[in-house]
Design a protein around this motif. Structure first.
Motif, PDB file in Angstrom:
ATOM      1  N   ARG A  44       0.837  -1.193   0.000  1.00 14.34           N
ATOM      2  CA  ARG A  44       0.000   0.000   0.000  1.00 14.34           C
ATOM      3  C   ARG A  44       0.873   1.244   0.000  1.00 14.34           C
ATOM      4  NH1 ARG A  44      -4.733  -1.748   4.074  1.00 14.34           N
ATOM      5  NH2 ARG A  44      -5.907  -2.960   2.569  1.00 14.34           N
ATOM      6  N   ASN A  45       0.368   2.282  -0.623  1.00 15.28           N
ATOM      7  CA  ASN A  45       1.086   3.550  -0.688  1.00 15.28           C
ATOM      8  C   ASN A  45       0.708   4.388   0.536  1.00 15.28           C
ATOM      9  OD1 ASN A  45       2.282   5.933  -1.368  1.00 15.28           O
ATOM     10  ND2 ASN A  45       1.396   6.054  -3.414  1.00 15.28           N
ATOM     11  N   PRO A  46       1.690   4.801   1.362  1.00 13.12           N
ATOM     12  CA  PRO A  46       1.358   5.580   2.556  1.00 13.12           C
ATOM     13  C   PRO A  46       0.682   6.909   2.239  1.00 13.12           C
ATOM     14  CG  PRO A  46       3.677   4.946   2.570  1.00 13.12           C
ATOM     15  CD  PRO A  46       3.107   4.518   1.265  1.00 13.12           C
ATOM     16  N   ARG A  47       0.895   7.439   1.035  1.00 11.84           N
ATOM     17  CA  ARG A  47       0.264   8.708   0.674  1.00 11.84           C
ATOM     18  C   ARG A  47      -1.222   8.554   0.374  1.00 11.84           C
ATOM     19  NH1 ARG A  47       4.522  10.172  -3.797  1.00 11.84           N
ATOM     20  NH2 ARG A  47       4.431   7.927  -3.872  1.00 11.84           N
ATOM     21  N   LYS A  48      -1.683   7.308   0.225  1.00 14.76           N
ATOM     22  CA  LYS A  48      -3.100   7.072  -0.060  1.00 14.76           C
ATOM     23  C   LYS A  48      -3.856   6.490   1.132  1.00 14.76           C
ATOM     24  CE  LYS A  48      -2.522   6.490  -5.004  1.00 14.76           C
ATOM     25  NZ  LYS A  48      -2.720   5.619  -6.164  1.00 14.76           N
ATOM     26  N   VAL A  49      -3.132   6.163   2.195  1.00 16.06           N
ATOM     27  CA  VAL A  49      -3.766   5.633   3.403  1.00 16.06           C
ATOM     28  C   VAL A  49      -4.026   6.808   4.339  1.00 16.06           C
ATOM     29  CG1 VAL A  49      -3.509   4.028   5.324  1.00 16.06           C
ATOM     30  CG2 VAL A  49      -2.558   3.461   3.102  1.00 16.06           C
ATOM     31  N   LYS A  50      -5.294   7.002   4.734  1.00 20.39           N
ATOM     32  CA  LYS A  50      -5.706   8.253   5.368  1.00 20.39           C
ATOM     33  C   LYS A  50      -5.090   8.520   6.741  1.00 20.39           C
ATOM     34  CE  LYS A  50      -9.915   9.133   2.939  1.00 20.39           C
ATOM     35  NZ  LYS A  50     -11.258   9.629   3.012  1.00 20.39           N
ATOM     36  N   TRP A  51      -4.693   7.501   7.483  1.00 19.77           N
ATOM     37  CA  TRP A  51      -4.209   7.729   8.847  1.00 19.77           C
ATOM     38  C   TRP A  51      -2.708   7.998   8.916  1.00 19.77           C
ATOM     39  CZ3 TRP A  51      -0.704   3.962  10.044  1.00 19.77           C
ATOM     40  CH2 TRP A  51      -0.815   2.757   9.374  1.00 19.77           C
ATOM     41  N   THR A  52      -1.995   8.001   7.800  1.00 19.99           N
ATOM     42  CA  THR A  52      -0.552   8.245   7.831  1.00 19.99           C
ATOM     43  C   THR A  52      -0.246   9.732   7.770  1.00 19.99           C
ATOM     44  OG1 THR A  52      -0.370   8.082   5.433  1.00 19.99           O
ATOM     45  CG2 THR A  52      -0.081   6.042   6.682  1.00 19.99           C
ATOM     46  N   LYS A  53       0.945  10.095   8.226  1.00 19.28           N
ATOM     47  CA  LYS A  53       1.356  11.496   8.196  1.00 19.28           C
ATOM     48  C   LYS A  53       1.595  11.972   6.768  1.00 19.28           C
ATOM     49  CE  LYS A  53       3.269  11.827  12.802  1.00 19.28           C
ATOM     50  NZ  LYS A  53       4.438  12.054  13.622  1.00 19.28           N
ATOM     51  N   ALA A  54       2.020  11.066   5.894  1.00 17.84           N
ATOM     52  CA  ALA A  54       2.251  11.438   4.492  1.00 17.84           C
ATOM     53  C   ALA A  54       0.938  11.876   3.848  1.00 17.84           C
ATOM     54  CB  ALA A  54       2.848  10.264   3.727  1.00 17.84           C
ATOM     55  N   TYR A  55      -0.146  11.158   4.118  1.00 13.31           N
ATOM     56  CA  TYR A  55      -1.458  11.537   3.577  1.00 13.31           C
ATOM     57  C   TYR A  55      -1.894  12.887   4.130  1.00 13.31           C
ATOM     58  CZ  TYR A  55      -6.480  11.498   2.727  1.00 13.31           C
ATOM     59  OH  TYR A  55      -7.751  11.834   2.339  1.00 13.31           O
ATOM     60  N   ARG A  56      -1.727  13.079   5.446  1.00 13.82           N
ATOM     61  CA  ARG A  56      -2.173  14.317   6.086  1.00 13.82           C
ATOM     62  C   ARG A  56      -1.397  15.523   5.551  1.00 13.82           C
ATOM     63  NH1 ARG A  56      -5.563  14.098  10.064  1.00 13.82           N
ATOM     64  NH2 ARG A  56      -4.816  16.026  10.984  1.00 13.82           N
ATOM     65  N   ARG A  57      -0.102  15.354   5.326  1.00 16.58           N
ATOM     66  CA  ARG A  57       0.696  16.449   4.765  1.00 16.58           C
ATOM     67  C   ARG A  57       0.289  16.748   3.330  1.00 16.58           C
ATOM     68  NH1 ARG A  57       5.802  14.058   7.178  1.00 16.58           N
ATOM     69  NH2 ARG A  57       5.969  15.107   9.173  1.00 16.58           N
ATOM     70  N   LEU A  58       0.070  15.693   2.556  1.00 15.10           N
ATOM     71  CA  LEU A  58      -0.260  15.841   1.146  1.00 15.10           C
ATOM     72  C   LEU A  58      -1.599  16.540   0.951  1.00 15.10           C
ATOM     73  CD1 LEU A  58       0.875  14.996  -1.664  1.00 15.10           C
ATOM     74  CD2 LEU A  58      -0.616  13.017  -1.524  1.00 15.10           C
ATOM     75  N   HIS A  59      -2.555  16.290   1.857  1.00 15.79           N
ATOM     76  CA  HIS A  59      -3.896  16.848   1.723  1.00 15.79           C
ATOM     77  C   HIS A  59      -4.116  18.080   2.582  1.00 15.79           C
ATOM     78  CE1 HIS A  59      -4.401  12.856  -0.028  1.00 15.79           C
ATOM     79  NE2 HIS A  59      -5.400  13.398  -0.718  1.00 15.79           N
ATOM     80  N   GLY A  60      -3.033  18.675   3.110  1.00 13.28           N
ATOM     81  CA  GLY A  60      -3.150  19.946   3.831  1.00 13.28           C
ATOM     82  C   GLY A  60      -3.736  19.833   5.222  1.00 13.28           C
ATOM     83  N   LYS A  61      -3.706  18.642   5.821  1.00 13.86           N
ATOM     84  CA  LYS A  61      -4.257  18.468   7.165  1.00 13.86           C
ATOM     85  C   LYS A  61      -3.226  18.848   8.233  1.00 13.86           C
ATOM     86  CE  LYS A  61      -7.923  16.583   5.414  1.00 13.86           C
ATOM     87  NZ  LYS A  61      -9.168  17.307   5.329  1.00 13.86           N
ATOM     88  N   ASP A  62      -1.950  18.645   7.965  1.00 12.23           N
ATOM     89  CA  ASP A  62      -0.883  18.991   8.906  1.00 12.23           C
ATOM     90  C   ASP A  62      -0.034  20.114   8.335  1.00 12.23           C
ATOM     91  OD1 ASP A  62      -1.517  17.209  10.877  1.00 12.23           O
ATOM     92  OD2 ASP A  62      -0.164  15.640  10.165  1.00 12.23           O
ATOM     93  N   MET A  63       0.705  20.755   9.225  1.00 11.92           N
ATOM     94  CA  MET A  63       1.599  21.815   8.781  1.00 11.92           C
ATOM     95  C   MET A  63       2.814  21.208   8.095  1.00 11.92           C
ATOM     96  SD  MET A  63       1.531  24.374  12.015  1.00 11.92           S
ATOM     97  CE  MET A  63       2.702  25.457  11.270  1.00 11.92           C
ATOM     98  N   THR A  64       3.147  21.692   6.919  1.00 15.35           N
ATOM     99  CA  THR A  64       4.316  21.173   6.216  1.00 15.35           C
ATOM    100  C   THR A  64       5.321  22.261   5.902  1.00 15.35           C
ATOM    101  OG1 THR A  64       3.147  21.474   4.136  1.00 15.35           O
ATOM    102  CG2 THR A  64       3.069  19.289   5.113  1.00 15.35           C
TER     103      THR A  64
END
Length: 159
Positions: A44-64
């Motif tokens: 699985r790609n971590p950028r497509k799994v919703k609970w990972t930090k990579a997903y949250r950063r990619l979708h603007g949920k966390d500060m990057t």
């Protein structure tokens, strides 16, 4: 004590915890728990799994874009310490913490803007459904008086 990062979800892996997987080409993958390890094995790609930090950063949920995160870089070589520099660093750490809290508060405020407008639209839609269609919402008075009936009039209505 060395704290590693999980390859899949980017959370910290404390000593004695997690799983380490070494591939044939000598690349090391560290996982914080079996959930991350199983998802890795399922390719699985971590950028497509919703609970990972990579997903949250990619979708603007966390500060990057916060420059204070650069202080958390991993450094492998030991350094000699100077007392004056250590004191200046400790003062700077307090300032960095203050700046980070301010930026995080601004980030949360920015994210909540969309939610507030959505809640306003939802409330407006409910109000439009409740009020009669003949009377526009802007013409309704702010205070609505409800007539209070006396007990005798209620009994007369029931009979």
């Amino acid at each position: 004590m060395r704290l590693e990062k999980c390859w899949f979800c980017s959370s910290t892996v404390y000593p004695g915890h997690g799983i380490q997987f070494v591939r044939n080409d000598a690349t090391i993958f560290r996982f914080c728990r079996s959930k991350c390890h199983k998802n890795f094995k399922m390719k699985r790609n971590p950028r497509k799994v919703k609970w990972t930090k990579a997903y949250r950063r990619l979708h603007g949920k966390d500060m990057t874009k916060d420059s204070t995160f650069e202080f958390e870089r991993k450094r492998n070589r030991p350094e000699r310490y100077d007392r004056n520099r250590v004191q200046e660093t400790l003062k700077a750490i307090k300032v960095v913490g203050y700046v980070r809290r301010k930026r995080q508060a601004a980030h949360l405020e920015e994210r909540m803007k969309g939610k507030k407008s959505m809640e306003y639209k939802k409330a407006r839609k409910e109000l439009d459904q409740i009020t009669p269609t003949l009377i526009p919402v802007e013409t309704l008075p702010v205070k609505i008086k409800i007539p209070v009936y006396k007990k005798d009039s209620i009994r007369a209505m029931e009979e």
